[in-house]
Write a protein that holds these residues in place. Structure first.
Motif, PDB file in Angstrom:
ATOM      1  N   PHE A 160       0.826  -1.214   0.000  1.00 59.45           N
ATOM      2  CA  PHE A 160       0.000   0.000   0.000  1.00 59.45           C
ATOM      3  C   PHE A 160       0.860   1.264   0.000  1.00 59.45           C
ATOM      4  CE2 PHE A 160      -3.162  -3.026   1.038  1.00 59.45           C
ATOM      5  CZ  PHE A 160      -4.406  -2.452   0.782  1.00 59.45           C
ATOM      6  N   ILE A 161       0.466   2.225  -0.853  1.00 64.53           N
ATOM      7  CA  ILE A 161       1.202   3.494  -0.930  1.00 64.53           C
ATOM      8  C   ILE A 161       0.337   4.710  -0.612  1.00 64.53           C
ATOM      9  CG2 ILE A 161       2.884   2.638  -2.628  1.00 64.53           C
ATOM     10  CD1 ILE A 161       1.222   4.191  -4.779  1.00 64.53           C
ATOM     11  N   TRP A 162      -1.015   4.532  -0.579  1.00 62.29           N
ATOM     12  CA  TRP A 162      -1.866   5.711  -0.401  1.00 62.29           C
ATOM     13  C   TRP A 162      -3.208   5.324   0.224  1.00 62.29           C
ATOM     14  CZ3 TRP A 162       0.107  10.349  -0.577  1.00 62.29           C
ATOM     15  CH2 TRP A 162      -0.739  11.472  -0.531  1.00 62.29           C
ATOM     16  N   LYS A 163      -3.836   6.339   0.857  1.00 62.39           N
ATOM     17  CA  LYS A 163      -5.153   6.175   1.465  1.00 62.39           C
ATOM     18  C   LYS A 163      -6.060   7.299   0.963  1.00 62.39           C
ATOM     19  CE  LYS A 163      -7.375   6.112   6.016  1.00 62.39           C
ATOM     20  NZ  LYS A 163      -7.164   6.197   7.466  1.00 62.39           N
ATOM     21  N   LYS A 164      -7.332   6.988   0.793  1.00 64.98           N
ATOM     22  CA  LYS A 164      -8.324   7.976   0.297  1.00 64.98           C
ATOM     23  C   LYS A 164      -7.950   8.526  -1.072  1.00 64.98           C
ATOM     24  CE  LYS A 164      -9.956   9.435   4.848  1.00 64.98           C
ATOM     25  NZ  LYS A 164     -10.102  10.538   5.817  1.00 64.98           N
ATOM     26  N   PRO A 165      -8.037   7.749  -2.123  1.00 64.38           N
ATOM     27  CA  PRO A 165      -8.421   6.330  -2.124  1.00 64.38           C
ATOM     28  C   PRO A 165      -7.239   5.421  -1.791  1.00 64.38           C
ATOM     29  CG  PRO A 165      -7.968   7.043  -4.347  1.00 64.38           C
ATOM     30  CD  PRO A 165      -7.811   8.263  -3.498  1.00 64.38           C
ATOM     31  N   PHE A 166      -7.556   4.188  -1.414  1.00 61.89           N
ATOM     32  CA  PHE A 166      -6.486   3.220  -1.183  1.00 61.89           C
ATOM     33  C   PHE A 166      -5.820   2.886  -2.521  1.00 61.89           C
ATOM     34  CE2 PHE A 166      -8.796   2.309   2.795  1.00 61.89           C
ATOM     35  CZ  PHE A 166      -7.727   2.420   3.671  1.00 61.89           C
ATOM     36  N   MET A 167      -4.503   3.015  -2.546  1.00 64.59           N
ATOM     37  CA  MET A 167      -3.731   2.707  -3.749  1.00 64.59           C
ATOM     38  C   MET A 167      -2.572   1.793  -3.386  1.00 64.59           C
ATOM     39  SD  MET A 167      -3.622   6.465  -5.571  1.00 64.59           S
ATOM     40  CE  MET A 167      -2.763   5.907  -7.035  1.00 64.59           C
ATOM     41  N   VAL A 168      -2.212   0.941  -4.341  1.00 63.49           N
ATOM     42  CA  VAL A 168      -1.138  -0.032  -4.123  1.00 63.49           C
ATOM     43  C   VAL A 168      -0.148   0.011  -5.275  1.00 63.49           C
ATOM     44  CG1 VAL A 168      -2.578  -1.607  -2.767  1.00 63.49           C
ATOM     45  CG2 VAL A 168      -2.497  -1.840  -5.268  1.00 63.49           C
ATOM     46  N   ALA A 169       1.007  -0.568  -5.047  1.00 64.95           N
ATOM     47  CA  ALA A 169       1.974  -0.730  -6.137  1.00 64.95           C
ATOM     48  C   ALA A 169       1.504  -1.878  -7.016  1.00 64.95           C
ATOM     49  CB  ALA A 169       3.359  -1.017  -5.581  1.00 64.95           C
ATOM     50  N   GLY A 170       1.428  -1.630  -8.327  1.00 63.09           N
ATOM     51  CA  GLY A 170       1.064  -2.672  -9.284  1.00 63.09           C
ATOM     52  C   GLY A 170       2.304  -3.179  -9.999  1.00 63.09           C
ATOM     53  N   SER A 171       2.272  -3.101 -11.335  1.00 64.90           N
ATOM     54  CA  SER A 171       3.392  -3.632 -12.124  1.00 64.90           C
ATOM     55  C   SER A 171       4.167  -2.506 -12.801  1.00 64.90           C
ATOM     56  CB  SER A 171       2.843  -4.576 -13.194  1.00 64.90           C
ATOM     57  OG  SER A 171       1.966  -3.855 -14.052  1.00 64.90           O
ATOM     58  N   ASP A 172       5.246  -2.891 -13.472  1.00 63.37           N
ATOM     59  CA  ASP A 172       6.047  -1.968 -14.271  1.00 63.37           C
ATOM     60  C   ASP A 172       6.549  -0.783 -13.461  1.00 63.37           C
ATOM     61  OD1 ASP A 172       7.295  -1.146 -16.611  1.00 63.37           O
ATOM     62  OD2 ASP A 172       5.593   0.100 -17.233  1.00 63.37           O
ATOM     63  N   ASN A 173       6.979  -1.038 -12.235  1.00 63.90           N
ATOM     64  CA  ASN A 173       7.595   0.007 -11.414  1.00 63.90           C
ATOM     65  C   ASN A 173       8.676  -0.626 -10.539  1.00 63.90           C
ATOM     66  OD1 ASN A 173       6.298  -0.919  -8.901  1.00 63.90           O
ATOM     67  ND2 ASN A 173       4.417  -0.114  -9.822  1.00 63.90           N
ATOM     68  N   PHE A 174       9.507   0.232  -9.951  1.00 63.72           N
ATOM     69  CA  PHE A 174      10.667  -0.244  -9.194  1.00 63.72           C
ATOM     70  C   PHE A 174      10.252  -1.001  -7.932  1.00 63.72           C
ATOM     71  CE2 PHE A 174      14.775   0.554  -6.865  1.00 63.72           C
ATOM     72  CZ  PHE A 174      15.586  -0.122  -7.761  1.00 63.72           C
ATOM     73  N   ILE A 175       9.144  -0.583  -7.313  1.00 63.85           N
ATOM     74  CA  ILE A 175       8.674  -1.275  -6.108  1.00 63.85           C
ATOM     75  C   ILE A 175       8.390  -2.741  -6.431  1.00 63.85           C
ATOM     76  CG2 ILE A 175       6.824  -1.444  -4.393  1.00 63.85           C
ATOM     77  CD1 ILE A 175       6.510   1.638  -4.637  1.00 63.85           C
ATOM     78  N   ASN A 176       7.648  -2.976  -7.517  1.00 62.30           N
ATOM     79  CA  ASN A 176       7.309  -4.354  -7.878  1.00 62.30           C
ATOM     80  C   ASN A 176       8.558  -5.164  -8.221  1.00 62.30           C
ATOM     81  OD1 ASN A 176       5.175  -6.325  -8.324  1.00 62.30           O
ATOM     82  ND2 ASN A 176       5.770  -6.240 -10.486  1.00 62.30           N
ATOM     83  N   GLU A 177       9.535  -4.506  -8.843  1.00 63.72           N
ATOM     84  CA  GLU A 177      10.810  -5.172  -9.146  1.00 63.72           C
ATOM     85  C   GLU A 177      11.476  -5.670  -7.861  1.00 63.72           C
ATOM     86  OE1 GLU A 177      14.536  -5.621 -11.747  1.00 63.72           O
ATOM     87  OE2 GLU A 177      12.377  -5.866 -11.998  1.00 63.72           O
ATOM     88  N   LEU A 178      11.458  -4.835  -6.817  1.00 68.65           N
ATOM     89  CA  LEU A 178      12.101  -5.234  -5.561  1.00 68.65           C
ATOM     90  C   LEU A 178      11.254  -6.238  -4.786  1.00 68.65           C
ATOM     91  CD1 LEU A 178      13.831  -1.958  -4.314  1.00 68.65           C
ATOM     92  CD2 LEU A 178      14.692  -3.780  -5.778  1.00 68.65           C
ATOM     93  N   LEU A 179       9.941  -6.177  -4.930  1.00 64.38           N
ATOM     94  CA  LEU A 179       9.088  -7.208  -4.329  1.00 64.38           C
ATOM     95  C   LEU A 179       9.427  -8.571  -4.933  1.00 64.38           C
ATOM     96  CD1 LEU A 179       5.597  -5.427  -4.219  1.00 64.38           C
ATOM     97  CD2 LEU A 179       7.098  -5.925  -2.278  1.00 64.38           C
ATOM     98  N   LYS A 180       9.534  -8.631  -6.259  1.00 64.32           N
ATOM     99  CA  LYS A 180       9.866  -9.895  -6.934  1.00 64.32           C
ATOM    100  C   LYS A 180      11.239 -10.402  -6.488  1.00 64.32           C
ATOM    101  CE  LYS A 180       9.012  -8.430 -11.204  1.00 64.32           C
ATOM    102  NZ  LYS A 180       8.874  -8.425 -12.679  1.00 64.32           N
TER     103      LYS A 180
END
Length: 266
Positions: A160-180
């Motif tokens: 999760f990266i944001w609230k109101k609205p709730f937003m999350v990291a999806g694909s094609d970004n550096f966060i997802n690269e490090l999650l993988k």
């Protein structure tokens, strides 16, 4: 630096007769990298979010944020180059800045992109040796971390990266690269780059084992952890350091140690 044409990470060609001497950086992680490459004396302007190194907030001129910049302040600083990022800074900002001086735009979605950025900065600012040293350190640390993580089981996560609205990291970004890299399977990786989500649908979306609440850009609190966690069957909710998951550049070296400690706690 001899006269040469260099191409940035969105394919824009730049011609420089000499290496740029007056740098404005509009990306916090890239400000830190420029400092680590030994370019402190050439950096003349930063954003209010450029918090590393700490002393820059009293020694460098702030020219606004990453999404809203003060064009007149930038113009008066007479930069030779402005460093932006495709994700952090808008196309409108970049186009307006190009009326002042060359704007070098990075685009970092993978660790390979990160190595390329450091190589580019080494050429651009005539600090190839420092750039190579950093790439060597990062390559060694990456290899070491891959060895550390290879036997860890894969766990499903929502970041999760944001609230109101709730937003999350999806694909094609550096966060997802490090999650993988960390053997985390992002349950939202097929929903776009930074999708808005409905908490009540989390179980249907993939029902994560772990819910990560990032320290930035939104500062999540304990009540958020409770609210989000009750929409899963069994997820453990973990507050994570957003800089370690989303900052590229030299910060990645510290991230590998952070990830190891995180896995020990999990």
């Amino acid at each position: 630096m001899k006269q040469k044409t260099l191409v940035d990470q969105i394919g824009t060609a730049h011609f420089f007769e000499t290496s740029p001497k007056r740098i404005i950086s509009l990306v916090p992680s890239q400000t830190e990298l420029l400092y680590d490459l030994g370019l402190e004396d050439k950096i003349i302007g930063i954003t209010k979010f450029c918090v590393h190194p700490y002393h820059f907030k009293s020694t460098k001129k702030s020219v606004g944020g990453t999404k809203k910049v003060h064009f007149e302040k930038i113009r008066l600083l007479q930069p030779d180059i402005i460093i932006c990022n495709k994700e952090e800074n808008t196309l409108e900002i970049v186009e307006e800045l190009r009326k002042i001086c060359p704007v070098w735009v990075t685009n970092i979605a993978t660790i390979e992109d990160n190595f390329q950025m450091i190589t580019d900065f080494g050429q651009l600012f005539n600090c190839r040796t420092e750039g190579q040293k950093w790439n060597d350190k990062l390559a060694f640390a990456l290899s070491d971390f891959k060895n550390y993580i290879k036997d860890k089981e894969v766990k499903k996560v929502a970041y999760f990266i944001w609230k109101k609205p709730f937003m999350v990291a999806g694909s094609d970004n550096f966060i997802n690269e490090l999650l993988k890299l960390n053997h985390f399977e992002n349950i939202y990786q097929n929903k776009g780059r930074y999708p808005e989500i409905e908490l009540k649908k989390m179980r249907l979306d993939g029902d994560p084992d772990l819910v990560f609440l990032s320290s930035e850009p939104y500062p999540f609190a304990e009540e958020d952890a409770f609210e989000i966690g009750r929409h899963t069957h069994h997820a453990k909710t973990v507050f994570v350091d957003g800089e370690m998951f989303s900052w590229y550049g030299s910060r990645l070296l510290k991230a590998f140690d952070y990830f190891k400690k995180m896995h020990e706690k999990l």
